[in-house]
Design an enzyme around this catalytic site. Structure first.
Site, PDB file in Angstrom:
ATOM      1  CE  LYS A  90      -3.644   0.090   2.682  1.00 49.61           C
ATOM      2  NZ  LYS A  90      -4.528  -0.025   3.879  1.00 49.61           N
TER       3      LYS A  90
HETATM    4  C1  E4P Z   1      -7.730   1.268   3.974  1.00 50.79           C
HETATM    5  O1  E4P Z   1      -6.872   1.314   3.125  1.00 50.79           O
HETATM    6  C2  E4P Z   1      -7.795   2.294   5.017  1.00 50.79           C
HETATM    7  O2  E4P Z   1      -6.601   2.175   5.712  1.00 50.79           O
HETATM    8  C3  E4P Z   1      -8.926   2.141   5.986  1.00 50.79           C
HETATM    9  O3  E4P Z   1      -9.972   1.422   5.433  1.00 50.79           O
HETATM   10  C4  E4P Z   1      -9.383   3.465   6.525  1.00 50.79           C
HETATM   11  O4  E4P Z   1     -10.532   3.264   7.316  1.00 50.79           O
HETATM   12  P1  E4P Z   1     -11.000   4.311   8.440  1.00 50.79           P
HETATM   13  O5  E4P Z   1     -11.460   5.535   7.745  1.00 50.79           O
HETATM   14  O6  E4P Z   1     -12.107   3.626   9.162  1.00 50.79           O
HETATM   15  O7  E4P Z   1      -9.808   4.565   9.309  1.00 50.79           O
END
Ligand code: E4P
Length: 224
Positions: free
Chosen positions: A86
Site C-alpha cells: 500500500k
Molecule cells: C484502507 O486502506 C484504510 O486504511 C482504511 O480502510 C481506513 O478506514 P478508516 O477511515 O475507518 O480509518
C-alpha cells in the site's frame, strides 16, 4: 467474485470471520497496527496461520521519500506471503508507484479522496485503488459518488486497476459501492458483523425452532 477483506489486525476477529465469510485476506494500515500494538511481521505470521497460504495481505509503507517507499516496497514484497504494497496516492507516492511497478510488485494506492486522484494512481499502474468512502462522507462530500466516478473512468479507459473500497461506518455505504461492480472491498469488523445482522433474523429462527419442537419433539428433520 468481489475480493472481500477485513480491515483489522485483530487475529481473534479474523478467526471469527474466516468461519462465516469468504475472506480473500486482510488489509492493515499504520494506524491499525499502531493501535493493536503489534508489528507487521508478528501480525502476518498470525494471520497466515489463520487464513492459510492462499490469503492476500495488504501492508502499507511508512517511508516518506520516493526512494524509501521503493525500497520498503521491495522488502514487503519479499515477505513469504501474497503481499500487496500500500502506497499513499500523494505526489511522492505516485512517483514511487511508477518505480515499484517496474519490478512487477503488486501495489494498492491508498488514501484516495477523489476520483481524479484515484485515476492518476491507476494510470501510474496501481493494481488496487482504495477510496476512503466514510472519510469522504464525513468531509461533507459523497464517498459513493467518488467510487462511482472512479469506476466509470476505469471502465471508459479500459484500465485493469481494481477499486478496493475502504473506510466504512455502515452497511448502506457498503451496499452502495458494491452495486457499482467494484473489484474488492475491505470492511472493519463492526461493519462486517452488521452485514448479516438484522433484528428480525433471530426471532424468525426461534419461531421455526418452537414450531418444530411442538410438532416433532427432539426429532431431526430427516427423522420426521
Ligand atoms: C484502507 O486502506 C484504510 O486504511 C482504511 O480502510 C481506513 O478506514 P478508516 O477511515 O475507518 O480509518
Amino acid at each position: 467474485m468481489i475480493e472481500l477483506y477485513l480491515d483489522t489486525a485483530d487475529i481473534e476477529q479474523v478467526k471469527r470471520f474466516k468461519q462465516c465469510l469468504p475472506l480473500k485476506g486482510v488489509t492493515t494500515n499504520p494506524s491499525i497496527l499502531a493501535s493493536a500494538g503489534t508489528g507487521l511481521n508478528e501480525v502476518l505470521t498470525d494471520l497466515a496461520q489463520v487464513l492459510g497460504p492462499n490469503a492476500r495481505f495488504h501492508a502499507q509503507v511508512v517511508s516518506t521519500s520516493v526512494a524509501g517507499m521503493v525500497e520498503e516496497a521491495k522488502q514487503i514484497h519479499q515477505l513469504p506471503y501474497d503481499m500487496v504494497v500500500k502506497v499513499p496516492a500523494t505526489e511522492t507516492g505516485l512517483a514511487a508507484i511508477k518505480q515499484i511497478k517496474k519490478d512487477g510488485i503488486l501495489v494498492l494506492a491508498t488514501a484516495i479522496y477523489s476520483a481524479q486522484q484515484g485515476f492518476m494512481a491507476a494510470l501510474c499502474g496501481a493494481d488496487y485503488l482504495a477510496p476512503y468512502v466514510n472519510r469522504i462522507d464525513a468531509m461533507g462530500t459523497n464517498g459513493v459518488g467518488v467510487v462511482a466516478d472512479l469506476q466509470y473512468l476505469l471502465n471508459q479507459h479500459g484500465l485493469a486497476s481494481k477499486i478496493l473500497a475502504a473506510s466504512f461506518k455502515n452497511t448502506q455505504q457498503v451496499m452502495d459501492v458494491m452495486k457499482l461492480g467494484i473489484g474488492a472491498i475491505t470492511l472493519p469488523v463492526d461493519v462486517a458483523a452488521q452485514m448479516f445482522a438484522h433484528p428480525a433474523v433471530q426471532p424468525a429462527v426461534e419461531q421455526f425452532s418452537k414450531d418444530w419442537h411442538e410438532a416433532f419433539g427432539n426429532k431431526l428433520s430427516f427423522e420426521s
